[in-house]
Scaffold this active site. Structure first.
Site, mmCIF file in Angstrom:
data_model
loop_
_atom_site.group_PDB
_atom_site.id
_atom_site.type_symbol
_atom_site.label_atom_id
_atom_site.label_comp_id
_atom_site.label_asym_id
_atom_site.label_seq_id
_atom_site.Cartn_x
_atom_site.Cartn_y
_atom_site.Cartn_z
ATOM 1 N N ARG A 205 13.015 6.712 32.148
ATOM 2 C CA ARG A 205 12.144 6.854 30.986
ATOM 3 C C ARG A 205 10.686 6.802 31.404
ATOM 4 O O ARG A 205 9.864 7.564 30.922
ATOM 5 C CB ARG A 205 12.412 5.732 29.978
ATOM 6 C CG ARG A 205 13.795 5.762 29.361
ATOM 7 C CD ARG A 205 14.078 4.491 28.622
ATOM 8 N NE ARG A 205 14.072 3.374 29.584
ATOM 9 C CZ ARG A 205 14.347 2.124 29.288
ATOM 10 N NH1 ARG A 205 14.624 1.781 28.056
ATOM 11 N NH2 ARG A 205 14.339 1.184 30.207
ATOM 12 N N SER B 250 18.479 -0.356 25.045
ATOM 13 C CA SER B 250 19.537 -1.086 24.332
ATOM 14 C C SER B 250 19.010 -2.402 23.778
ATOM 15 O O SER B 250 19.346 -2.793 22.658
ATOM 16 C CB SER B 250 20.728 -1.338 25.261
ATOM 17 O OG SER B 250 21.343 -0.121 25.615
ATOM 18 N N HIS C 124 20.852 7.413 26.376
ATOM 19 C CA HIS C 124 21.997 7.521 27.288
ATOM 20 C C HIS C 124 22.729 8.847 27.079
ATOM 21 O O HIS C 124 23.120 9.515 28.044
ATOM 22 C CB HIS C 124 22.993 6.373 27.062
ATOM 23 C CG HIS C 124 22.468 5.020 27.376
ATOM 24 N ND1 HIS C 124 22.505 3.995 26.464
ATOM 25 C CD2 HIS C 124 21.896 4.507 28.495
ATOM 26 C CE1 HIS C 124 21.998 2.905 27.015
ATOM 27 N NE2 HIS C 124 21.605 3.190 28.241
#
Length: 161
Positions: A90, A128, A17
């Site tokens: 990604r 995450s 991030h």
């Protein structure tokens, strides 16, 4: 002034991030990291904790500020008079999902574009969810998250785990 919004749950914020924020902060005058309060998701960190962790992790980026919101992103963007949504990619899987979301947002708010930023290759595997799982199982996530987040995860594991 070109204001962009980077929305997400950021539970927790990762180095991936931060990479996206560092790239996008060179293009926009101001960026709001909009931390979503989603009542249907069980978060590890509270909304306030996530906001504080992101604030501390982005101190080096003078044109980035952090805010929390709930509700429809389109309404938030209109309220803030943003010109763009920032999204990180990604993998191809991310692109497919993000493209659908970008098309939906374009339908709801035609004057706002979604800007995609590619993650640096060293961050393509970081999510995450993976960070939380690794931390819960006692893994060292120090290379995956900012130091303040690592400390927060360790504290959570001691107190909750």
């Amino acid at each position: 002034m070109k204001l962009a919004v980077y929305p997400g749950s950021f539970d927790p914020v990762t180095n991936g991030h931060i990479d996206i924020l560092e790239k996008s902060s060179k293009i926009f005058d101001e960026i709001i990291v909009a931390v979503i309060h989603n009542v249907t998701k069980k978060a590890l960190f509270s909304l306030d904790e996530r906001v504080k962790l992101i604030e501390e992790s982005t101190r080096h980026l003078n044109n980035v500020r952090v805010d929390a919101f709930s509700g429809l992103l389109a309404n938030y963007l209109a309220d803030k008079q943003a010109c763009a949504i920032i999204r990180g990619l990604r993998t191809v899987t991310d692109f497919e999902y993000e493209m659908h979301m970008a098309m939906m947002n374009k339908k709801l708010i035609p004057n706002i574009d979604t800007m995609f930023f590619m993650s640096d290759s060293q961050y393509t595997f970081i999510s995450s969810s993976a960070v939380k799982e690794a931390a819960l199982l006692g893994g060292d996530v120090g290379s995956l998250v900012p130091a303040v987040v690592k400390a927060g995860l360790e504290e959570k594991m001691l107190n909750d785990g």
